[in-house]
Design an enzyme around this catalytic site. Structure first.
Site, short mmCIF file in Angstrom:
data_model
loop_
_atom_site.label_atom_id
_atom_site.label_comp_id
_atom_site.label_asym_id
_atom_site.label_seq_id
_atom_site.Cartn_x
_atom_site.Cartn_y
_atom_site.Cartn_z
N GLY B 89 42.13 32.73 39.99
CA GLY B 89 42.09 34.12 39.56
C GLY B 89 40.81 34.41 38.78
O GLY B 89 39.79 33.79 39.02
N LEU B 90 40.93 35.34 37.85
CA LEU B 90 39.80 35.76 37.03
C LEU B 90 38.60 36.18 37.88
O LEU B 90 37.47 35.78 37.62
CB LEU B 90 39.38 34.65 36.06
CG LEU B 90 40.37 34.34 34.93
CD1 LEU B 90 39.82 33.22 34.07
CD2 LEU B 90 40.62 35.57 34.08
N CYS B 91 38.89 36.93 38.92
CA CYS B 91 37.76 37.41 39.71
C CYS B 91 37.93 38.90 40.00
O CYS B 91 37.69 39.35 41.11
CB CYS B 91 37.60 36.60 40.98
SG CYS B 91 39.13 36.25 41.82
N GLY B 92 38.39 39.64 39.01
CA GLY B 92 38.47 41.08 39.15
C GLY B 92 39.46 41.49 40.22
O GLY B 92 40.51 40.89 40.38
#
Lengths: 140, 296
Positions: B89-92
């Site tokens: 995750g952590l990709c907008g």
């Protein structure tokens, strides 16, 4: 018209070889064929084997391909190979081991589909072995 | 009113978060460069494959094509969607957009009375699709190209798709993935892969027509096509995976850049509050001392 053919060897991951050469001998699906400058446009399958590149009357590069396609057009020849490497980089002992493992797999194969898959890989490995052996024979 | 100590703690925690997001941005930037190089390296093969395919299909009469990979099964009842997402995750909005588009496609197809099946690449997409369409998912692939995406990864997925097609599990297959445009923008793309839609380049017909006419084939066109089409499927999937990998890093880079900037704003805001509070504490103390002295 130049007296060279542009020879390109591409795998899905990169362009392996792109140089003008005198002659390329490709292991076609229905027999080896050589491509000289001015060859007729041509598309063929490639069986596992060795592509030999000739420059100034001698083989300068021997490249193993695990099957693919070849396209000859006005400018040169392109070989699309899924897996390709210079013959000199193949490790003979490793290939032998691979063949032995695959032969065992073939004996253990449960159904026709599985054995067909293993057979394909075995053919590639055997072609690889042949490539190594022929390279050894010519260099001695 | 938070105490001075609380504020101080929060500032330092936001500061360390900012350090992490800044580092993640740098990592994403370098991974993006690598992914782009890889996509670049894969281009010649795909281009030549498309060229050969174009010359072949031009020579083969449409009605005589026996391969269902090109001609289709003649039906249009069962659709397979291959959804490409990321494991991390952590990709907008990277995974969100793919999943949203996939849901829209599913809704549309189901409204038309079609059956939909899903193959999901990437853990994030699998988790999100499972929430709403768990029954449709046939299989999912994880850890695809975790170290470095290789053609073998694409071949594995293509083999699965071909096996399903061989079992007549579906009639039409499409890819849903993020196409890389630039580090800050990705284009969500739905691409049909079975039956393969020939997208002839705009400039090809003129010069292509004469070039094609004189090709010789060995073995014949039919046989070549039968060999080439499964390979082409793997190439299409490989390209989608590459595009998706580059998009993921691009999206992560942008997301982390924003996060770093937001953390900076927050630190500024908190520091201001910290100073104000400190000031008012001092003022209070002074007032207490002075009024104490006056009372004497």
């Amino acid at each position: 018209m130049t007296d060279k053919v542009e020879f390109e060897l591409v795998s899905p991951e990169k362009l392996l070889f792109a140089q003008p050469v005198d002659l390329v001998v490709i292991p076609g699906g229905e027999g080896d064929f050589g491509v000289l400058p001015g060859h007729a446009p041509f598309i063929a399958t490639v069986r596992p084997g060795v592509v030999a590149v000739y420059r100034d009357g001698a083989i300068t590069d021997r490249l193993f391909v695990a099957g693919g396609f070849a396209e000859v057009n006005e400018t040169g020849v392109t070989v699309l190979a899924e897996n390709a490497m210079p013959v000199s980089e193949i490790d003979g002992a490793k290939v032998e081991e691979e063949i032995r493992a695959l032969q065992e797999d073939l004996a253990d194969a449960k159904d026709d589909k599985e054995s067909a898959e293993v057979q394909v890989r075995l053919t590639v490995a055997q072609a690889k072995q042949e490539a190594v052996n022929s390279a050894a024979a010519t260099s001695h | 009113m938070p105490s001075l100590k609380d504020l101080k703690l929060r500032i330092s925690s936001v500061k360390s978060t900012q350090k992490i997001t800044a580092a993640m941005k740098m990592v994403a930037a370098s991974k993006l460069r690598r992914a782009q190089e890889q996509a670049e390296a894969g281009r010649p093969y795909a281009e030549r494959m498309a060229r050969i395919l174009a010359s072949l299909t031009a020579n083969v009469q449409a009605e005589s094509v026996s391969s269902p990979l090109l001609a289709g099964t003649g039906k249009d009842a069962v659709h397979l969607l291959l959804i490409v997402t990321s494991d991390r995750g952590l990709c907008g909005g990277f995974n969100g957009t793919v999943v949203r588009e996939a849901r829209r496609q599913i809704d549309r197809l189901q409204r038309e009375g079609k059956t939909v099946k899903l193959l999901v690449v990437g853990r994030k997409g699998r988790d999100q699709m499972r929430r709403t369409h768990a029954a449709l998912i046939i299989d999912s692939f994880e850890e695809v190209g975790r170290r470095r995406l290789s053609f073998a990864d694409a071949t594995a997925i293509a083999d699965r798709v071909l096996a399903l097609f061989g079992d007549q599990a579906f009639d039409v297959a499409a890819l849903v993935y993020n196409k890389f445009k630039s580090a800050i923008s990705q284009i969500i793309t739905v691409q049909q892969i079975i039956p393969f839609a020939m997208t002839a380049p705009a400039d090809a017909p003129a010069e292509g027509a004469e070039a094609r006419a004189i090709y010789e084939f060995e073995p014949d066109e039919e046989q070549l096509l039968a060999d080439l089409l499964p390979k082409n499927l793997a190439v299409q999937i490989y390209r989608a995976l590459l595009e998706s990998a580059a998009s993921e890093q691009g999206a992560r880079m942008t997301a982390m850049d924003n996060a770093t900037r937001n953390a900076g704003d927050m630190i500024q805001h908190l520091t201001l509050r910290y100073n104000r509070t400190r000031q008012s504490v001092i003022t209070n103390e002074l007032i207490e001392i002075i009024s104490g002295a006056e009372a004497l």
